[in-house]
Structure formats: structure tokens, C-alpha cells
Motif scaffolding. Sequence first.
Motif, PDB file in Angstrom:
ATOM      1  N   LYS A  73       0.820  -1.205   0.000  1.00  0.00           N
ATOM      2  CA  LYS A  73       0.000   0.000   0.000  1.00  0.00           C
ATOM      3  C   LYS A  73       0.858   1.261   0.000  1.00  0.00           C
ATOM      4  CE  LYS A  73      -3.989  -1.976   2.393  1.00  0.00           C
ATOM      5  NZ  LYS A  73      -4.787  -1.944   3.626  1.00  0.00           N
ATOM      6  N   LEU A  74       1.931   1.231   0.763  1.00  0.00           N
ATOM      7  CA  LEU A  74       2.801   2.404   0.858  1.00  0.00           C
ATOM      8  C   LEU A  74       3.562   2.665  -0.443  1.00  0.00           C
ATOM      9  CD1 LEU A  74       4.294   1.949   4.425  1.00  0.00           C
ATOM     10  CD2 LEU A  74       2.712   3.733   3.686  1.00  0.00           C
ATOM     11  N   SER A  75       3.771   1.619  -1.213  1.00  0.00           N
ATOM     12  CA  SER A  75       4.554   1.775  -2.440  1.00  0.00           C
ATOM     13  C   SER A  75       3.700   2.185  -3.641  1.00  0.00           C
ATOM     14  CB  SER A  75       5.312   0.485  -2.754  1.00  0.00           C
ATOM     15  OG  SER A  75       4.416  -0.572  -3.028  1.00  0.00           O
ATOM     16  N   ARG A  76       2.428   2.353  -3.437  1.00  0.00           N
ATOM     17  CA  ARG A  76       1.540   2.771  -4.541  1.00  0.00           C
ATOM     18  C   ARG A  76       1.596   4.248  -4.740  1.00  0.00           C
ATOM     19  NH1 ARG A  76      -3.722  -0.829  -3.089  1.00  0.00           N
ATOM     20  NH2 ARG A  76      -2.680  -2.800  -3.213  1.00  0.00           N
TER      21      ARG A  76
END
Length: 90
Positions: free
Chosen positions: A87-90
Amino acid sequence: MQADAQHVLRRLRIAKGQLEGVIKMVEEDRYCIDISNQLMAVIAALRGANREVLSAHLKHCVAGAFEEQNKEEVEQKVAEIAKVVDKLSR
């Protein structure tokens, strides 16, 4: 929650105040770049709160699962962290 709740709440209250300020800026039809800068400040404040919560989770919950050598719990915690990283890398 293992994070310092008062510290997290302080960060969230800062973000809340900033967001209320952004809403007022939009209502007052303020300059777009000024609004954008304030939105980035809100996002940074929320990221800081999230970083605090995730750090405490890693230090306490995930580390605890490894210390207990509970294979199922370790797998669950690793899967949870993998989802958060995704999620954080989106």
C-alpha cells in the motif's frame, strides 16, 4: 496499540488542524499553490503518525511473534507487513 498514544494523537491533532485550515482556504478561494502546500503538510503529518504506529508494531508485535517462535503468528505478521508495504509503495 503499542505506539506512544499521546505522541500519535498529537501528530493526528496537528494534521486535523492543518486539514481544517485547508478547508477554510478552499472556502475562501485561496491561491492553488498555497492550498497544495498545505495539503502536502497534512499528508506529511499523517505519514509521520503512520510511521510511528508501524515502527511500534514492528518493535513489539512482529518482534514478539519471532521471539515466541510461533510460526503461524510470524507468517501472519509478515503477511500484514507485506500488505502495508504494498500500500505504501503505490
